[in-house]
Design a protein around this motif. Structure first.
Motif, PDB file in Angstrom:
ATOM      1  N   VAL A  67       0.870  -1.177   0.000  1.00 31.51           N
ATOM      2  CA  VAL A  67       0.000   0.000   0.000  1.00 31.51           C
ATOM      3  C   VAL A  67       0.904   1.223   0.000  1.00 31.51           C
ATOM      4  CG1 VAL A  67      -1.681   1.326   1.314  1.00 31.51           C
ATOM      5  CG2 VAL A  67      -1.873  -1.135   1.204  1.00 31.51           C
ATOM      6  N   ALA A  68       0.697   2.120  -0.928  1.00 33.31           N
ATOM      7  CA  ALA A  68       1.559   3.296  -1.071  1.00 33.31           C
ATOM      8  C   ALA A  68       0.748   4.575  -0.936  1.00 33.31           C
ATOM      9  CB  ALA A  68       2.252   3.269  -2.427  1.00 33.31           C
ATOM     10  N   ASP A  69       1.308   5.537  -0.213  1.00 36.67           N
ATOM     11  CA  ASP A  69       0.749   6.889  -0.169  1.00 36.67           C
ATOM     12  C   ASP A  69       1.356   7.648  -1.334  1.00 36.67           C
ATOM     13  OD1 ASP A  69      -0.753   6.491   2.130  1.00 36.67           O
ATOM     14  OD2 ASP A  69       0.933   6.982   3.425  1.00 36.67           O
ATOM     15  N   MET A  70       0.509   8.033  -2.281  1.00 31.21           N
ATOM     16  CA  MET A  70       0.973   8.679  -3.509  1.00 31.21           C
ATOM     17  C   MET A  70       0.658  10.165  -3.465  1.00 31.21           C
ATOM     18  SD  MET A  70       1.946   6.035  -5.416  1.00 31.21           S
ATOM     19  CE  MET A  70       1.895   6.567  -7.094  1.00 31.21           C
ATOM     20  N   ILE A  71       1.420  10.928  -4.222  1.00 32.53           N
ATOM     21  CA  ILE A  71       1.135  12.351  -4.411  1.00 32.53           C
ATOM     22  C   ILE A  71       1.258  12.653  -5.905  1.00 32.53           C
ATOM     23  CG2 ILE A  71       3.500  13.103  -3.961  1.00 32.53           C
ATOM     24  CD1 ILE A  71       2.216  15.597  -2.612  1.00 32.53           C
ATOM     25  N   THR A  72       0.269  13.349  -6.431  1.00 35.69           N
ATOM     26  CA  THR A  72       0.265  13.768  -7.829  1.00 35.69           C
ATOM     27  C   THR A  72       0.479  15.273  -7.865  1.00 35.69           C
ATOM     28  OG1 THR A  72      -1.270  12.014  -8.397  1.00 35.69           O
ATOM     29  CG2 THR A  72      -1.067  13.804  -9.960  1.00 35.69           C
TER      30      THR A  72
END
Length: 68
Positions: free
Chosen positions: A33-38
């Protein structure tokens, strides 16, 4: 004649990740599970950020599911 050229790009980065139970349906590798930022930039100036979570494969990097 006047021509305008604007550069708009979007980058996705992983802030942090944690392993989870399960495997990738494409390659059989482990999942996390990854915390992503766009980040969206217009003429090299960032003007929009969005944080979200995704389940990714640790081996091939495929995004298996995203939670926006």
């Amino acid at each position: 004649m006047v021509c305008f050229c604007f550069l708009v790009d979007q980058t996705k980065k992983v802030k942090q990740s944690k392993p989870v139970a399960g495997s990738c349906s494409r390659c059989g590798g482990g999942a996390s599970v990854a915390d992503m930022i766009t980040q969206t930039r217009f003429c090299f100036v960032p003007f929009y950020w969005k944080s979200w979570k995704a389940i990714m494969c640790t081996f091939c990097g495929a995004m298996l599911k995203s939670y926006r």
